[in-house]
Design a protein around this motif. Structure first.
Motif, PDB file in Angstrom:
ATOM      1  N   ILE A  74       1.065  -1.169  -0.050  1.00 29.29           N
ATOM      2  CA  ILE A  74      -0.105  -0.016  -0.130  1.00 29.29           C
ATOM      3  C   ILE A  74       0.804   1.130  -0.066  1.00 29.29           C
ATOM      4  N   GLU A  75       0.741   2.102  -1.146  1.00 29.65           N
ATOM      5  CA  GLU A  75       1.473   3.287  -1.204  1.00 29.65           C
ATOM      6  C   GLU A  75       1.167   4.234  -0.286  1.00 29.65           C
ATOM      7  N   ILE A  76       1.875   4.852   0.600  1.00 28.44           N
ATOM      8  CA  ILE A  76       1.603   6.187   1.708  1.00 28.44           C
ATOM      9  C   ILE A  76       2.021   7.293   0.803  1.00 28.44           C
ATOM     10  N   LYS A  77       1.283   8.157   0.409  1.00 24.82           N
ATOM     11  CA  LYS A  77       1.329   9.427  -0.442  1.00 24.82           C
ATOM     12  C   LYS A  77       2.648  10.322   0.300  1.00 24.82           C
ATOM     13  N   GLU A  78       3.669  10.790  -0.182  1.00 28.77           N
ATOM     14  CA  GLU A  78       4.611  11.774   0.358  1.00 28.77           C
ATOM     15  C   GLU A  78       4.925  11.353   1.710  1.00 28.77           C
ATOM     16  N   MET A  79       5.204  10.034   1.929  1.00 33.34           N
ATOM     17  CA  MET A  79       5.678   9.409   3.207  1.00 33.34           C
ATOM     18  C   MET A  79       6.834   8.508   2.956  1.00 33.34           C
ATOM     19  N   PRO A  80       7.991   8.856   2.283  1.00 31.95           N
ATOM     20  CA  PRO A  80       9.079   7.838   2.184  1.00 31.95           C
ATOM     21  C   PRO A  80       9.569   7.377   3.350  1.00 31.95           C
ATOM     22  N   MET A  81      10.030   6.085   3.383  1.00 34.67           N
ATOM     23  CA  MET A  81      10.658   5.536   4.587  1.00 34.67           C
ATOM     24  C   MET A  81      11.899   4.883   4.311  1.00 34.67           C
ATOM     25  N   GLN A  82      12.794   5.608   3.613  1.00 34.14           N
ATOM     26  CA  GLN A  82      14.262   5.279   3.323  1.00 34.14           C
ATOM     27  C   GLN A  82      15.143   5.109   4.543  1.00 34.14           C
ATOM     28  N   ARG A  83      15.923   3.930   4.720  1.00 37.54           N
ATOM     29  CA  ARG A  83      16.916   3.946   5.855  1.00 37.54           C
ATOM     30  C   ARG A  83      18.024   3.416   5.293  1.00 37.54           C
ATOM     31  N   GLU A  84      19.116   3.530   5.974  1.00 35.75           N
ATOM     32  CA  GLU A  84      20.382   2.711   5.939  1.00 35.75           C
ATOM     33  C   GLU A  84      20.659   1.647   6.664  1.00 35.75           C
ATOM     34  N   PHE A  85      21.230   0.483   6.618  1.00 37.87           N
ATOM     35  CA  PHE A  85      22.015  -0.394   7.257  1.00 37.87           C
ATOM     36  C   PHE A  85      23.327   0.123   7.533  1.00 37.87           C
ATOM     37  N   ASN A  86      23.686  -0.091   8.865  1.00 35.55           N
ATOM     38  CA  ASN A  86      24.880   0.641   9.066  1.00 35.55           C
ATOM     39  C   ASN A  86      25.853  -0.791  10.017  1.00 35.55           C
ATOM     40  N   PHE A  87      27.123  -0.454   9.819  1.00 31.76           N
ATOM     41  CA  PHE A  87      28.124  -1.211  10.608  1.00 31.76           C
ATOM     42  C   PHE A  87      28.131  -0.300  11.719  1.00 31.76           C
ATOM     43  N   VAL A  88      28.617  -1.107  12.834  1.00 31.13           N
ATOM     44  CA  VAL A  88      28.707  -0.094  14.081  1.00 31.13           C
ATOM     45  C   VAL A  88      29.745  -0.873  14.971  1.00 31.13           C
ATOM     46  N   GLN A  89      30.540   0.122  15.358  1.00 31.23           N
ATOM     47  CA  GLN A  89      31.941  -0.550  16.068  1.00 31.23           C
ATOM     48  C   GLN A  89      32.080   0.410  17.337  1.00 31.23           C
ATOM     49  N   LEU A  90      32.979  -0.020  18.306  1.00 28.26           N
ATOM     50  CA  LEU A  90      33.350   0.895  19.356  1.00 28.26           C
ATOM     51  C   LEU A  90      34.417   1.794  18.801  1.00 28.26           C
ATOM     52  N   GLN A  91      34.146   3.197  19.067  1.00 28.06           N
ATOM     53  CA  GLN A  91      35.482   4.012  18.714  1.00 28.06           C
ATOM     54  C   GLN A  91      36.796   3.705  19.025  1.00 28.06           C
ATOM     55  N   GLY A  92      37.691   3.879  18.205  1.00 28.33           N
ATOM     56  CA  GLY A  92      38.820   3.308  18.663  1.00 28.33           C
ATOM     57  C   GLY A  92      39.438   1.744  18.305  1.00 28.33           C
ATOM     58  N   GLN A  93      38.308   1.104  17.856  1.00 23.49           N
ATOM     59  CA  GLN A  93      38.607  -0.288  17.673  1.00 23.49           C
ATOM     60  C   GLN A  93      38.070  -0.794  16.123  1.00 23.49           C
ATOM     61  N   GLU A  94      38.646   0.018  15.177  1.00 21.33           N
ATOM     62  CA  GLU A  94      38.017  -0.382  13.897  1.00 21.33           C
ATOM     63  C   GLU A  94      39.050  -1.393  13.175  1.00 21.33           C
ATOM     64  N   GLY A  95      40.111  -1.985  13.540  1.00 23.56           N
ATOM     65  CA  GLY A  95      40.655  -2.881  12.794  1.00 23.56           C
ATOM     66  C   GLY A  95      40.551  -4.300  13.042  1.00 23.56           C
ATOM     67  N   GLY A  96      41.257  -4.879  12.722  1.00 30.42           N
ATOM     68  CA  GLY A  96      41.371  -6.560  12.817  1.00 30.42           C
ATOM     69  C   GLY A  96      40.405  -7.134  11.763  1.00 30.42           C
ATOM     70  N   LEU A  97      39.892  -8.329  12.149  1.00 24.35           N
ATOM     71  CA  LEU A  97      38.814  -9.154  11.541  1.00 24.35           C
ATOM     72  C   LEU A  97      37.489  -8.393  11.163  1.00 24.35           C
ATOM     73  N   SER A  98      37.208  -7.346  12.189  1.00 26.67           N
ATOM     74  CA  SER A  98      35.921  -6.589  11.919  1.00 26.67           C
ATOM     75  C   SER A  98      36.193  -5.739  10.679  1.00 26.67           C
ATOM     76  N   GLN A  99      37.447  -5.117  10.233  1.00 23.15           N
ATOM     77  CA  GLN A  99      37.544  -4.448   8.998  1.00 23.15           C
ATOM     78  C   GLN A  99      37.618  -5.383   7.775  1.00 23.15           C
ATOM     79  N   VAL A 100      38.217  -6.771   8.121  1.00 22.27           N
ATOM     80  CA  VAL A 100      38.189  -7.510   6.930  1.00 22.27           C
ATOM     81  C   VAL A 100      36.696  -7.978   6.353  1.00 22.27           C
ATOM     82  N   PHE A 101      35.923  -8.259   7.474  1.00 22.08           N
ATOM     83  CA  PHE A 101      34.503  -8.633   7.215  1.00 22.08           C
ATOM     84  C   PHE A 101      33.652  -7.275   6.412  1.00 22.08           C
TER      85      PHE A 101
END
Length: 298
Positions: free
Chosen positions: A260-287
């Motif tokens: 059902i289309e809801i006029k003038e009500m877009p509901m876009q969003r992003e899926f995001n990776f989330v990490q602890l600040q300062g811990q961006e390396g290692g296997l997490s980065q590989v994935f």
């Protein structure tokens, strides 16, 4: 002192249960008890107070927990960097994903990743977006994937995929509803929605606010904990659900659901990776790099 002994302590401390730690680490309960006793002997301090069947951390236990989280993170990074010298990817990567991502996005990606990096031990827990962020802050996972719009300042978010929410009803619903409605029409339509803390509900609430509508003004029949339960609910009740377009592809093709289309009500969003600040390396980065390379096929 071995990193595994610290893992045992951390599991007992997080769960406040020797039994749950035993189940989580696939180790016998006597072995768990022995590791804790050896730590207490090593530090000459009690780490837990025993009160009947319940335990709690002592001051020494709180101190060890604080430092063990950093030590285990350093162990993991060391293992990753040592193997990287030989172009090897070996180690453990604990993922957490919000329900929609875990059910409809990750499975093919995880299969491809394991085939590419067979020496990486991969695990996944799922829950709503707020639960994944909590697991990350408590060091129960290394990398999260979440939906929604609310972001915590102590976490780092990296865009992964675009998604869209849609309104759906059963193809044979008895609701008198057109293929296109206005946002104000939502006030009179029975709804089934995701639970509080879910990214899906966050996005829907924000879209409502753009039209000066509040969730409390709507006729919500049920809040449910997964998209699959919403789809099943719609099969047996005359109502509308708000779900990810990714989650209903098969049902739309089969003709079981309709959008059902809801006029003038877009509901876009992003899926995001989330990490602890300062811990961006290692296997997490590989994935993350691997997922980004394969995102167009998802």
């Amino acid at each position: 002192m071995s990193d595994f002994r610290l893992k045992v302590f951390q599991s007992v401390a997080k769960n406040l249960s020797f039994t749950k730690a035993s189940q989580e680490l696939f180790v016998s309960q006597p072995a768990i008890t022995k590791h804790i006793q050896e730590l207490e002997t090593y530090y000459q301090a009690r780490l837990f107070e025993r009160q009947g069947s319940k335990i709690s951390l002592t001051d020494a236990g709180e101190l060890l927990l604080k430092h063990s989280e950093k030590i285990l993170d350093d162990y993991k990074q060391l293992e990753y960097e040592m193997h990287l010298l030989h172009n090897e990817y070996i180690g453990e990567l604990k993922l957490g994903a919000s329900t929609t991502i875990a059910q409809y996005v990750l499975p093919p990606l995880l299969g491809s990743f394991i085939a590419k990096f067979p020496q990486v031990t991969l695990s996944l827990i799922n829950g709503n977006s707020r639960g994944v962020e909590t697991a990350l802050q408590e060091h129960r996972i290394d990398l999260g994937l979440v939906e929604g719009i609310f972001r915590l300042p102590n976490l780092k978010y990296t865009s992964f995929l675009q998604d869209e929410l849609v309104a759906v009803v059963h193809a044979h619903t008895k609701l008198d509803i057109q293929d296109e409605i206005s946002p104000e029409d939502l006030l009179n339509i029975p709804l089934v929605l995701r639970e509080r803390g879910s990214g899906t509900l966050d996005v829907f609430e924000r879209a409502l606010s753009q039209h000066n509508l509040k969730l409390s003004s709507l006729n919500v029949m049920m809040y449910l904990g997964s998209t699959e339960s919403i789809k099943l609910f719609i099969e047996h009740a005359d109502c509308m659900g708000i779900v990810s377009i990714r989650s209903v592809h098969k049902e739309l093709v089969a003709g079981n659901l309709r959008v059902i289309e809801i006029k003038e009500m877009p509901m876009q969003r992003e899926f995001n990776f989330v990490q602890l600040q300062g811990q961006e390396g290692g296997l997490s980065q590989v994935f993350m790099r691997f997922a980004g390379h394969h995102s167009k096929s998802l």
